[in-house]
Design a protein around this motif. Structure first.
Motif, mmCIF file in Angstrom:
data_model
loop_
_atom_site.group_PDB
_atom_site.id
_atom_site.type_symbol
_atom_site.label_atom_id
_atom_site.label_comp_id
_atom_site.label_asym_id
_atom_site.label_seq_id
_atom_site.Cartn_x
_atom_site.Cartn_y
_atom_site.Cartn_z
ATOM 1 N N GLY A 65 0.788 -1.226 0.000
ATOM 2 C CA GLY A 65 0.000 0.000 0.000
ATOM 3 C C GLY A 65 0.814 1.266 0.000
ATOM 4 N N ARG A 66 2.048 1.204 -0.483
ATOM 5 C CA ARG A 66 2.903 2.384 -0.557
ATOM 6 C C ARG A 66 2.967 2.881 -1.995
ATOM 7 N NH1 ARG A 66 8.184 -0.335 2.121
ATOM 8 N NH2 ARG A 66 7.737 -1.693 0.337
ATOM 9 N N GLU A 67 3.094 4.194 -2.167
ATOM 10 C CA GLU A 67 3.290 4.704 -3.512
ATOM 11 C C GLU A 67 4.696 4.339 -3.978
ATOM 12 O OE1 GLU A 67 2.605 8.898 -3.196
ATOM 13 O OE2 GLU A 67 4.590 9.327 -2.370
ATOM 14 N N VAL A 68 4.814 4.071 -5.270
ATOM 15 C CA VAL A 68 6.094 3.702 -5.864
ATOM 16 C C VAL A 68 6.485 4.785 -6.856
ATOM 17 C CG1 VAL A 68 7.388 1.936 -7.106
ATOM 18 C CG2 VAL A 68 5.481 1.265 -5.634
ATOM 19 N N LEU A 69 7.652 5.374 -6.631
ATOM 20 C CA LEU A 69 8.158 6.458 -7.466
ATOM 21 C C LEU A 69 9.524 6.073 -8.015
ATOM 22 C CD1 LEU A 69 7.442 9.378 -4.969
ATOM 23 C CD2 LEU A 69 5.961 8.654 -6.846
ATOM 24 N N THR A 70 9.917 6.702 -9.103
ATOM 25 C CA THR A 70 11.276 6.500 -9.595
ATOM 26 C C THR A 70 12.269 7.114 -8.620
ATOM 27 O OG1 THR A 70 11.044 8.522 -10.927
ATOM 28 C CG2 THR A 70 10.673 6.408 -12.044
ATOM 29 N N TYR A 71 13.389 6.454 -8.453
ATOM 30 C CA TYR A 71 14.483 6.995 -7.645
ATOM 31 C C TYR A 71 15.334 7.892 -8.534
ATOM 32 C CZ TYR A 71 18.813 7.282 -4.988
ATOM 33 O OH TYR A 71 19.934 7.741 -4.338
ATOM 34 N N LEU A 72 15.572 9.115 -8.086
ATOM 35 C CA LEU A 72 16.367 10.072 -8.839
ATOM 36 C C LEU A 72 17.750 10.157 -8.203
ATOM 37 C CD1 LEU A 72 13.706 12.897 -9.327
ATOM 38 C CD2 LEU A 72 14.351 11.075 -10.925
#
Length: 266
Positions: A65-72
């Motif tokens: 249930g966590r948002e998944v974002l690209t790692y920058l």
């Protein structure tokens, strides 16, 4: 096998809950997450987010249930501040990136989304501002700001509100005795430089000091309310000097109003 999770510092509100998994970042969902997800999708659509620069790209929600974002990849500015982060070149790049973000947000409709923390009505003009351009919310590479992260406080505001917040934090606008790094003694010069690098117009320059003083009150009230609600990191921050620094800074704004305005004159 599942990839290992590497804790990331995160902000005050979500400290200890943000992790890196491979080339992704996992963060807890919030009531305002649908709004920030729509914002991030807009930034990707207009080309501000490129996958490696601009802002994180939303990849979805994981099985926890966590948002998944690209790692920058890059460096964020956390104490003790590295020398490169306090340079005029770094400051210029922050102002330039913030302006590009504001240009990318033109035409985005904020209506109907559950934004997090309303800003004072006088500083709402239809633009969705980042509202938390703190030092650790910019990603740098080779001393240049290349991306904004942590949009948890984003919401209807204005470019002026964001510039006021950024200048307040990056100049910084506070008593010189409370500046313990290379910015000591350079507040007025950095204030002027940021406004010039952003290409702030005359109308917003005339309102900037009032906006910065109000932004300080707004931000510290958010921290105080978090502390009073029992949030452990806000409580720690507020009770270990932040309350006293808030009072000193409010007094400093009042006592240095004329000097701050003079510094912005062209």
């Amino acid at each position: 096998m599942p990839k290992s999770e590497t804790p990331l510092l995160g902000g005050t509100a979500n400290r200890g809950q943000v992790v890196r998994v491979g080339d992704t970042v996992r963060r807890p969902l919030r009531p305002s997450s649908p709004a920030t997800h729509t914002l991030l999708q807009h930034l990707e659509r207009v080309g501000f987010s490129t996958g490696s620069e601009g802002a994180p790209t939303l990849l979805g929600i994981d099985d926890q249930g966590r948002e998944v974002l690209t790692y920058l990849p890059g460096a964020t500015v956390t104490p003790p501040y590295p020398a490169w982060s306090m340079t005029d070149a770094a400051l210029d790049s922050v102002a330039g990136l913030l302006r590009r973000y504001h240009e990318a947000m033109i035409g985005f409709d904020p209506d109907g989304h559950p934004w997090a923390e309303p800003v004072p009505a006088a500083y709402v003009d239809g633009l969705v501002s980042h509202n938390d351009p703190n030092l650790d919310n910019f990603v740098f590479r080779d001393g240049v700001a290349v991306a904004l992260i942590d949009f948890d406080l984003a919401g209807p505001g204005s470019a002026l509100w964001d510039v006021a917040a950024a200048i307040r934090l990056w100049a910084p606008l506070r008593p010189d005795a409370d500046i313990h790094d290379a910015r000591h003694g350079r507040t007025l010069a950095r204030l002027r430089r940021f406004a010039d690098s952003y290409s702030l117009d005359e109308t917003d320059r005339a309102r900037l000091i009032d906006a910065a003083a109000e932004n300080h009150i707004w931000c510290m009230d958010y921290v105080r309310r978090g502390a009073e609600a029992g949030h452990p990191w806000f409580h720690q921050r507020w009770t270990t000097g932040e309350a006293e620094l808030t009072d000193r800074t409010n007094t400093w704004f009042a006592n240095h109003d004329a000097q701050l305005r003079q510094a912005l004159l062209r």
